[in-house]
Design a protein around this motif. Structure first.
Motif, PDB file in Angstrom:
ATOM      1  N   ARG A   1       0.862  -1.184   0.000  1.00 33.34           N
ATOM      2  CA  ARG A   1       0.000   0.000   0.000  1.00 33.34           C
ATOM      3  C   ARG A   1       0.892   1.226   0.000  1.00 33.34           C
ATOM      4  O   ARG A   1       1.366   1.660   1.031  1.00 33.34           O
ATOM      5  CB  ARG A   1      -0.902   0.008   1.225  1.00 33.34           C
TER       6      ARG A   1
ATOM      7  N   GLU B   1      -2.823   3.905  -3.365  1.00 31.93           N
ATOM      8  CA  GLU B   1      -3.904   4.703  -2.781  1.00 31.93           C
ATOM      9  C   GLU B   1      -4.520   5.648  -3.804  1.00 31.93           C
ATOM     10  O   GLU B   1      -5.730   5.905  -3.765  1.00 31.93           O
ATOM     11  CB  GLU B   1      -3.397   5.444  -1.553  1.00 31.93           C
TER      12      GLU B   1
ATOM     13  N   GLU C   1      -6.893   3.529  -5.720  1.00 31.00           N
ATOM     14  CA  GLU C   1      -8.093   3.329  -4.896  1.00 31.00           C
ATOM     15  C   GLU C   1      -9.038   4.529  -5.004  1.00 31.00           C
ATOM     16  O   GLU C   1     -10.229   4.369  -5.246  1.00 31.00           O
ATOM     17  CB  GLU C   1      -7.715   3.153  -3.422  1.00 31.00           C
ATOM     18  N   ASN C   2      -8.487   5.722  -4.803  1.00 28.56           N
ATOM     19  CA  ASN C   2      -9.303   6.935  -4.741  1.00 28.56           C
ATOM     20  C   ASN C   2      -9.849   7.386  -6.086  1.00 28.56           C
ATOM     21  O   ASN C   2     -10.958   7.917  -6.156  1.00 28.56           O
ATOM     22  CB  ASN C   2      -8.514   8.066  -4.086  1.00 28.56           C
TER      23      ASN C   2
ATOM     24  N   CYS D   1      -6.853  -3.758  -0.249  1.00 27.24           N
ATOM     25  CA  CYS D   1      -7.733  -2.587  -0.344  1.00 27.24           C
ATOM     26  C   CYS D   1      -8.496  -2.306   0.945  1.00 27.24           C
ATOM     27  O   CYS D   1      -8.628  -3.159   1.800  1.00 27.24           O
ATOM     28  CB  CYS D   1      -8.756  -2.809  -1.458  1.00 27.24           C
ATOM     29  N   LYS D   2      -9.027  -1.105   0.996  1.00 30.84           N
ATOM     30  CA  LYS D   2      -9.962  -0.716   2.045  1.00 30.84           C
ATOM     31  C   LYS D   2     -11.315  -1.305   1.655  1.00 30.84           C
ATOM     32  O   LYS D   2     -12.094  -0.689   0.941  1.00 30.84           O
ATOM     33  CB  LYS D   2     -10.045   0.803   2.143  1.00 30.84           C
TER      34      LYS D   2
END
Length: 177
Positions: free
Chosen positions: A46, A51, A54-55, A86-87
């Motif tokens: 990560r 990130e 992801e966003n 991932c979140k």
């Protein structure tokens, strides 16, 4: 927002070629879809790049299309690592997915499709029932990497038409017309 995930990090893979063909077919249907190639993403760490993906890609996506090759009767480890890194609740929960498996063998990654479907269900993603196994992929493509087999293309178009309509018509629970 639609995102097609090319589920391998193998360079020059048929998986990415199929993902690109799905993208082109969607475009003819008026749907813009991005491609996330796992060849371009380090799913083991990560970091800032992860990130950002992801966003900007994963969180805004509402409908995922997974193109997954068969690796030892399942999915590639790099695809599993994407989910593990991932979140989970922000990226996957309450979204929709379509699965297409590809293989050079005769089963079209049927077992891998089942494994991927189970993982996605665990992540609270609703998986479309039309999971297309594409077998002997290397014999269905021309020298530029495009699927030319009429029946396979017909199946892809049908699968995508169902997925596009799925959830669009609230009076028709299955999204079929």
């Amino acid at each position: 927002m639609y995102t097609i995930i090319s589920g391998t990090n193998r360079l020059g893979s048929n998986t990415l070629k199929v993902a690109m063909q799905y993208q082109a077919i969607l475009q003819t249907k008026g749907i813009e879809a991005g491609i996330l190639s796992l060849a371009d993403l380090n799913t083991y760490t990560r970091n800032a790049h992860f990130e950002t993906i992801e966003n900007t890609v994963l969180i805004p996506t509402t409908k995922y299309i997974f193109i997954s090759p068969e690796y030892n009767g399942s999915i590639p480890g790099v695809l599993k690592m994407l989910f593990d890194s991932c979140k989970t609740h922000r990226i996957w929960w309450n979204k929709k997915a379509l699965i297409s498996g590809i293989s050079s063998g005769r089963a079209g990654n049927l077992r891998g499709n089942d494994h991927l479907s189970a993982i996605l269900n665990y992540l609270k993603i609703t998986v479309h029932p039309n999971q297309l196994p594409i077998s002997v992929i290397d014999t269905l493509m021309d020298e530029t990497g495009n699927i030319t087999d009429h029946n396979t293309l017909k199946s892809i178009h049908h699968q995508l038409d169902e997925f596009i309509a799925w959830g669009e018509d609230t009076n028709n629970k299955q999204g079929l017309k």
